[in-house]
Write an enzyme that holds these catalytic residues in place. Sequence first.
Site, PDB file in Angstrom:
ATOM      1  CB  CYS A   7     -71.076 -27.689  55.986  1.00  0.00           C
ATOM      2  SG  CYS A   7     -71.522 -26.703  57.409  1.00  0.00           S
ATOM      3  CD  GLU A   8     -73.640 -24.007  50.341  1.00  0.00           C
ATOM      4  OE1 GLU A   8     -72.712 -23.931  49.523  1.00  0.00           O
ATOM      5  OE2 GLU A   8     -74.841 -23.974  50.006  1.00  0.00           O
ATOM      6  CG  HIS A   9     -75.965 -24.896  55.330  1.00  0.00           C
ATOM      7  ND1 HIS A   9     -76.317 -26.179  54.997  1.00  0.00           N
ATOM      8  CD2 HIS A   9     -76.393 -24.109  54.318  1.00  0.00           C
ATOM      9  CE1 HIS A   9     -76.949 -26.171  53.829  1.00  0.00           C
ATOM     10  NE2 HIS A   9     -76.997 -24.938  53.394  1.00  0.00           N
ATOM     11  CG  HIS A  10     -73.597 -25.165  60.426  1.00  0.00           C
ATOM     12  ND1 HIS A  10     -74.175 -26.128  59.627  1.00  0.00           N
ATOM     13  CD2 HIS A  10     -74.580 -24.684  61.223  1.00  0.00           C
ATOM     14  CE1 HIS A  10     -75.457 -26.238  59.938  1.00  0.00           C
ATOM     15  NE2 HIS A  10     -75.735 -25.373  60.893  1.00  0.00           N
ATOM     16  CD  GLN A  29     -71.931 -36.062  51.581  1.00  0.00           C
ATOM     17  OE1 GLN A  29     -71.878 -35.761  52.779  1.00  0.00           O
ATOM     18  NE2 GLN A  29     -72.112 -37.304  51.177  1.00  0.00           N
ATOM     19  CG  HIS A  36     -71.888 -33.521  57.058  1.00  0.00           C
ATOM     20  ND1 HIS A  36     -71.941 -32.497  56.159  1.00  0.00           N
ATOM     21  CD2 HIS A  36     -71.876 -34.671  56.339  1.00  0.00           C
ATOM     22  CE1 HIS A  36     -71.993 -33.001  54.925  1.00  0.00           C
ATOM     23  NE2 HIS A  36     -71.961 -34.314  55.011  1.00  0.00           N
ATOM     24  CB  CYS A  39     -72.569 -28.677  60.974  1.00  0.00           C
ATOM     25  SG  CYS A  39     -73.182 -29.539  59.535  1.00  0.00           S
TER      26      CYS A  39
HETATM   27 ZN   LIG Z   1     -73.430 -27.598  58.308  1.00  0.00          ZN
END
Ligand SMILES: [Zn+2]
Length: 180
Positions: A72-75, A113, A141, A143
């Site tokens: 995931c590009e956030h975490h 996603q 996920h 995260c």
């Molecule tokens: Zn994430």
Amino acid sequence: MMEKAYATIIEQVGEDLNREGLLDTPARAAKAMAYLTRGYHQNLEEVVNNALFPSDNSEMVLVKDIELYSLCEHHLLPFIGKAHVAYIPDGKVIGLSKIARIVDMYARRLQIQENMTKEIAEAIMSMTGAKGVGVVIEAKHMCMMMRGVEKQNGSMKTSMMLGTFRSKPETRAEFLSLLC
Ligand SMILES: [Zn+2]
């Protein structure tokens, strides 16, 4: 460079970089990260490698349960799941393994996603010139499971319908019923 960055991270979490078990970890982690993001160094033409074949089949082609592993590009934490890809050919079909490779090319990047689902659908559409493409992805996920709300059983489902999968309810319904 990435190796140095991992050394910093390891120190910053409070570890001793000189501890025996960690000696080669920055290098190994850098290598692993490069592998997990190798999709940035691939492109569609090369992945498909001309595996497009003339066909007068105009029935739905479905490849189910394509495993995918992404970050995931956030975490920068993994999300893991399955992709189901279907299309209706318009004069040509694509090698089945190439569909899995296309999924992999987009999964092996920093992703969300929703965007990945769209990218895969558009890639299949542009490579095959299909009448329609449908992609459904289900993933868990890390995260969400390992941090934040810590919901262990939440999985996320996304879909993207193009062409006849969007315009013809019966095509979309056929696709979705084949996934059950
Ligand atoms: Zn994430």
